[in-house]
Enzyme design. Structure first.
Site, PDB file in Angstrom:
ATOM      1  N   ASN A 119     -10.849  -2.718  -5.749  1.00  0.00           N
ATOM      2  CA  ASN A 119     -10.084  -1.976  -6.584  1.00  0.00           C
ATOM      3  C   ASN A 119     -10.502  -1.474  -7.786  1.00  0.00           C
ATOM      4  O   ASN A 119     -10.172  -0.526  -8.571  1.00  0.00           O
ATOM      5  CB  ASN A 119      -8.638  -2.445  -6.738  1.00  0.00           C
ATOM      6  CG  ASN A 119      -7.652  -2.185  -5.498  1.00  0.00           C
ATOM      7  OD1 ASN A 119      -6.796  -3.020  -5.121  1.00  0.00           O
ATOM      8  ND2 ASN A 119      -8.077  -1.283  -4.524  1.00  0.00           N
ATOM      9  N   ASP A 169       0.808  -1.002  -0.058  1.00  0.00           N
ATOM     10  CA  ASP A 169       0.018   0.127   0.124  1.00  0.00           C
ATOM     11  C   ASP A 169       0.844   1.233  -0.092  1.00  0.00           C
ATOM     12  O   ASP A 169       2.016   1.408   0.563  1.00  0.00           O
ATOM     13  CB  ASP A 169      -0.837   0.136   1.420  1.00  0.00           C
ATOM     14  CG  ASP A 169      -2.029   1.048   1.062  1.00  0.00           C
ATOM     15  OD1 ASP A 169      -2.510   1.230   0.043  1.00  0.00           O
ATOM     16  OD2 ASP A 169      -2.582   1.326   2.316  1.00  0.00           O
ATOM     17  N   GLY A 170       0.259   2.300  -0.610  1.00  0.00           N
ATOM     18  CA  GLY A 170       1.073   3.667  -0.345  1.00  0.00           C
ATOM     19  C   GLY A 170       1.517   4.028  -1.775  1.00  0.00           C
ATOM     20  O   GLY A 170       2.160   5.115  -1.892  1.00  0.00           O
ATOM     21  N   ARG A 230      -0.944   9.656  -9.665  1.00  0.00           N
ATOM     22  CA  ARG A 230      -0.948   8.207  -8.927  1.00  0.00           C
ATOM     23  C   ARG A 230      -0.273   7.124  -9.768  1.00  0.00           C
ATOM     24  O   ARG A 230       0.511   6.270  -9.244  1.00  0.00           O
ATOM     25  CB  ARG A 230      -2.326   7.929  -8.421  1.00  0.00           C
ATOM     26  CG  ARG A 230      -3.011   8.642  -7.672  1.00  0.00           C
ATOM     27  CD  ARG A 230      -4.461   8.281  -7.331  1.00  0.00           C
ATOM     28  NE  ARG A 230      -4.354   6.850  -7.222  1.00  0.00           N
ATOM     29  CZ  ARG A 230      -4.200   6.606  -5.681  1.00  0.00           C
ATOM     30  NH1 ARG A 230      -4.225   7.342  -4.614  1.00  0.00           N
ATOM     31  NH2 ARG A 230      -4.378   5.298  -5.301  1.00  0.00           N
ATOM     32  N   SER A 284      -8.174  -5.054   4.792  1.00  0.00           N
ATOM     33  CA  SER A 284      -8.506  -4.853   3.448  1.00  0.00           C
ATOM     34  C   SER A 284      -8.931  -6.194   2.857  1.00  0.00           C
ATOM     35  O   SER A 284      -8.519  -6.304   1.657  1.00  0.00           O
ATOM     36  CB  SER A 284      -7.558  -4.153   2.779  1.00  0.00           C
ATOM     37  OG  SER A 284      -7.431  -2.678   3.345  1.00  0.00           O
ATOM     38  N   ARG A 322       0.171   7.938  -2.504  1.00  0.00           N
ATOM     39  CA  ARG A 322       0.892   8.813  -1.625  1.00  0.00           C
ATOM     40  C   ARG A 322       2.362   8.910  -1.923  1.00  0.00           C
ATOM     41  O   ARG A 322       2.812  10.232  -1.817  1.00  0.00           O
ATOM     42  CB  ARG A 322       0.672   8.303   0.079  1.00  0.00           C
ATOM     43  CG  ARG A 322      -0.502   8.597   0.545  1.00  0.00           C
ATOM     44  CD  ARG A 322      -0.758   7.756   1.993  1.00  0.00           C
ATOM     45  NE  ARG A 322      -1.398   6.361   1.503  1.00  0.00           N
ATOM     46  CZ  ARG A 322      -1.527   5.322   2.257  1.00  0.00           C
ATOM     47  NH1 ARG A 322      -1.338   5.690   3.562  1.00  0.00           N
ATOM     48  NH2 ARG A 322      -2.130   4.114   2.127  1.00  0.00           N
ATOM     49  N   SER A 338      -7.566  -5.758  -5.519  1.00  0.00           N
ATOM     50  CA  SER A 338      -8.569  -6.331  -4.828  1.00  0.00           C
ATOM     51  C   SER A 338      -9.835  -6.215  -5.401  1.00  0.00           C
ATOM     52  O   SER A 338      -9.935  -5.247  -6.556  1.00  0.00           O
ATOM     53  CB  SER A 338      -8.473  -5.682  -3.312  1.00  0.00           C
ATOM     54  OG  SER A 338      -9.000  -4.510  -3.580  1.00  0.00           O
ATOM     55  N   HIS A 342       2.465   3.736  -9.031  1.00  0.00           N
ATOM     56  CA  HIS A 342       2.381   2.244  -9.115  1.00  0.00           C
ATOM     57  C   HIS A 342       3.634   1.833 -10.063  1.00  0.00           C
ATOM     58  O   HIS A 342       4.170   0.660  -9.762  1.00  0.00           O
ATOM     59  CB  HIS A 342       1.154   2.004 -10.065  1.00  0.00           C
ATOM     60  CG  HIS A 342      -0.273   2.183  -9.346  1.00  0.00           C
ATOM     61  ND1 HIS A 342      -0.330   1.939  -8.043  1.00  0.00           N
ATOM     62  CD2 HIS A 342      -1.130   3.070  -9.741  1.00  0.00           C
ATOM     63  CE1 HIS A 342      -1.559   2.501  -7.800  1.00  0.00           C
ATOM     64  NE2 HIS A 342      -2.006   3.044  -8.570  1.00  0.00           N
TER      65      HIS A 342
END
Ligand code: IPE
Ligand code: IPE
Ligand code: MG
Length: 202
Positions: free
Chosen positions: A54, A6-7, A19, A178, A10, A51, A23
Site C-alpha cells: 500500500n 477492501d472496497g 477515495r 493479498s 469503490r 499492507s 477510507h
C-alpha cells in the site's frame, strides 16, 4: 476471525467522492466490527489495515490513512478499555512515522492488561515478510536446523501464542489473499462478500 477490509475506493467512486472519503467512511465499519466481535466473544480479531504494498499509493492517500488511524486510536481507546480489548500491531512498525508509532504504542501499552478480545491491526504488514522475520528470529535464537518445526516457526510469527483464524472474510468481492496471514490461514474458511467495506455491518 481475520478481515481483509477492501472496497473503500469503490465505495467513494460510486458516490463521485475522492477515495479518501471511502477510507473515512470505512472507520465506522471498523468500529462496528471491533465492538460487535468483542460482544460476541470472538477471541481474536485481526484487521488488515495497511499492507506493505500500500506504500505504492499516492502520498496524500497514505497520509490520510495514517491520520485516520491516529484519530481512530485516540477516539476509541476508551471504548477498547471499556470492552476489555487488548490491542496489538502486527507488521513492521519501523517504517511508520514516529507520531503514528507513538499513538500505536500508547494504545498497546494502555490495553496490555486487558484479558478480553485480542484485537490485532495489521500495519505495514506482509505475510511473506512475516515468515522472513520469523526465520531470522529462529536463526538468531541459535536453534539447530534439525530442531526447526512448525511449532517453533509459529512461535516466531507476529501472532505467536494466538490461535489461527477459523474464518477469513474479504469484502468487495475480490478472490485474493493479498499477502495476508499466509501461514495462519492454512485451514481457515474463506468468505468473500460483495459488500464494500464501508457498508459492512455485523
Ligand atoms: C481498502 O480499500 C482499504 C485499504 C487498503 C487501506 P481500497 O482502498 O483498497 O478500496 P478499493 O479496492 O480501491 O475499492
Ligand atoms: C488489501 O487490499 C490490503 C488491505 C486491506 C490493507 P488491497 O486493495 O490493497 O489489495 P489488492 O491490491 O487489491 O490485492
Ligand atoms: Mg482494494
Amino acid at each position: 476471525v481475520a478481515i481483509i477490509m477492501d472496497g473503500n475506493g469503490r465505495w467513494a467512486a460510486r458516490r463521485h467522492l475522492p477515495r479518501v472519503e471511502g477510507h473515512r467512511a470505512g472507520i465506522d465499519a471498523v468500529r462496528d466490527a471491533v465492538e460487535t466481535s468483542a460482544r460476541m466473544g470472538i477471541r481474536v480479531l485481526t484487521l488488515y489495515a495497511f499492507s506493505m504494498e500500500n506504500w505504492k499509493r499516492p502520498r496524500a492517500e497514505v497520509s490520510t490513512l495514517m491520520t485516520l488511524l491516529k484519530r481512530y486510536l485516540r477516539l476509541e481507546l476508551d471504548t477498547l478499555l471499556r470492552n476489555g480489548i487488548r490491542f496489538r500491531v502486527i507488521g513492521r512498525p519501523d517504517a511508520l512515522a514516529p507520531d503514528v508509532r507513538d499513538e500505536l504504542a500508547r494504545a498497546v501499552e494502555r490495553t496490555s492488561g486487558n484479558t478480553g478480545m485480542q484485537f490485532n491491526i495489521a500495519l505495514n504488514y506482509g505475510g511473506r515478510a512475516e515468515i522472513v522475520d520469523a526465520a531470522r528470529r529462529l536463526i538468531e535464537s541459535g536453534v539447530a536446523a534439525a530442531d526447526v518445526d512448525e511449532r517453533r516457526l509459529a512461535d516466531c510469527l507476529y501472532t505467536a501464542g494466538q490461535p489461527d483464524p477459523d474464518l477469513l472474510i474479504r469484502t468487495s468481492g475480490e478472490m485474493r489473499i493479498s499477502n495476508f496471514l499466509l501461514w495462519q490461514i492454512a485451514y481457515a474458511e474463506i468468505w468473500v462478500t460483495d459488500t464494500l467495506w464501508p457498508d459492512f455491518r455485523c
